[in-house]
Design a protein around this motif. Sequence first.
Motif, PDB file in Angstrom:
ATOM      1  N   LEU A 280       0.851  -1.189   0.000  1.00 22.46           N
ATOM      2  CA  LEU A 280       0.000   0.000   0.000  1.00 22.46           C
ATOM      3  C   LEU A 280       0.881   1.230   0.000  1.00 22.46           C
ATOM      4  CD1 LEU A 280      -2.893   1.254   0.381  1.00 22.46           C
ATOM      5  CD2 LEU A 280      -2.450   1.152   2.849  1.00 22.46           C
ATOM      6  N   ILE A 281       0.425   2.290  -0.696  1.00 25.06           N
ATOM      7  CA  ILE A 281       1.146   3.566  -0.698  1.00 25.06           C
ATOM      8  C   ILE A 281       0.221   4.646  -0.145  1.00 25.06           C
ATOM      9  CG2 ILE A 281       2.292   5.320  -2.098  1.00 25.06           C
ATOM     10  CD1 ILE A 281       3.016   3.147  -4.105  1.00 25.06           C
ATOM     11  N   LEU A 282       0.726   5.416   0.808  1.00 25.27           N
ATOM     12  CA  LEU A 282       0.058   6.615   1.302  1.00 25.27           C
ATOM     13  C   LEU A 282       0.840   7.802   0.764  1.00 25.27           C
ATOM     14  CD1 LEU A 282      -0.474   5.734   5.096  1.00 25.27           C
ATOM     15  CD2 LEU A 282      -2.033   5.336   3.207  1.00 25.27           C
ATOM     16  N   THR A 283       0.191   8.694   0.020  1.00 18.89           N
ATOM     17  CA  THR A 283       0.954   9.751  -0.638  1.00 18.89           C
ATOM     18  C   THR A 283       0.120  10.987  -0.913  1.00 18.89           C
ATOM     19  OG1 THR A 283       2.424  10.220  -2.516  1.00 18.89           O
ATOM     20  CG2 THR A 283       0.439   8.941  -2.974  1.00 18.89           C
ATOM     21  N   ASP A 284       0.778  12.136  -0.991  1.00 19.95           N
ATOM     22  CA  ASP A 284       0.136  13.351  -1.499  1.00 19.95           C
ATOM     23  C   ASP A 284       0.727  13.738  -2.853  1.00 19.95           C
ATOM     24  OD1 ASP A 284       2.618  14.407  -0.823  1.00 19.95           O
ATOM     25  OD2 ASP A 284       1.859  15.754   0.734  1.00 19.95           O
ATOM     26  N   SER A 285       1.529  12.859  -3.417  1.00 12.08           N
ATOM     27  CA  SER A 285       2.169  13.107  -4.715  1.00 12.08           C
ATOM     28  C   SER A 285       1.183  12.947  -5.860  1.00 12.08           C
ATOM     29  CB  SER A 285       3.332  12.131  -4.905  1.00 12.08           C
ATOM     30  OG  SER A 285       3.741  12.054  -6.258  1.00 12.08           O
TER      31      SER A 285
END
Length: 365
Positions: A280-285
């Motif tokens: 899983l990726i958590l990002t604001d990108s």
Amino acid sequence: MNKPITILFGTRPEAIKVAPVILKLREKNIPVRVIHTGQHAELADEILRTFDIKPDLRLEMMKKSQTPIDLLQRLLKSLPEWISAEHTGVLLVQGDTTTALAGALTAHHQQVPLAHLEAGLRSGDRSQPFPEEANRTLISHLADAHFAPTASARKNLLAENISPESIHITGNSVVDALQMIVKRSGHSVSEIRGKYSAEKKKLILLTTHRRENFGEPLRQIFEAVSELASRYRDLKILFPAHPNPNVQDLLHLLDHQPSIELIKPLNYLEFVPLMAASDLILTDSGGIQEEAPALGTPVLVLRKKTERPELIESGAGKLIGTDKQKIIEATEFYLQTMNHTGPAEIFGDGNTAERVVQILKEMNR
């Protein structure tokens, strides 16, 4: 002989997305001139080395603690010397950076045809992201050719009365770049997970750097991640910490959790395999919202709004914002369901550069 097609960029994300176009132009022996403004000096240079691209001109515009308006002023003073009808056939800018806006304004005043790569992205809110939403909207009304990554982006442009004949759905060149890196990577998923001691754990990759998340939103993100690490001992959370002081000043919120590992920012050749190996990726990108589904990795978006609705509509990602409790709930829901959809061609098929170059060639006749 035709005047060269000029490609202008200055940031790491721009470098990633223009690299396949530059390489394709050179492969076809089409005259091309590459200008690097230095908006992100070291970060963009790493990408150029990865793709073996040497700019024809470096403007070294990076200044410590610069603001977007400071950079815009300096670029508008410098660029007309290098971008003119006399020695520029077509100018290509990418995305929504200050460099791209300065290039578009210069091309307009210098009467140089302008092409816009990744055109038509809209969040509908000029403050999300800031200043990029306004930048890309302004560029759209100056460009002669619009390379829209998706049908949704084309629809946004049509809603702003952009000529349909000037809009081309090409896909996003980030997928081209991603596929090049995947082919070059010699590391398996198990090797990557082993490197970070995550063989038997759920691996979560965290990235955050957006200006609009500085301050309380970033604090909420870090507190949520810390709480998740405390609740779930079978997690391994990796955070390539961005060097921005606004990020660095809050890292103390994470350093007491042994399952959270702060690592140095990775180069693209290392980062792409890590995205593929993550659960899983958590990002604001913005870029990772495009890259993750192409690799088959689910993504939770740490923003209030996104200009990439295709991610949400496809089910490959979810927009969760920056509220601590909402981040915890969304992550817990995913950990319980573990719903992997596999790689998806949401934003491109790896042939964007080929399409873009063909149109640029026609523009430059």
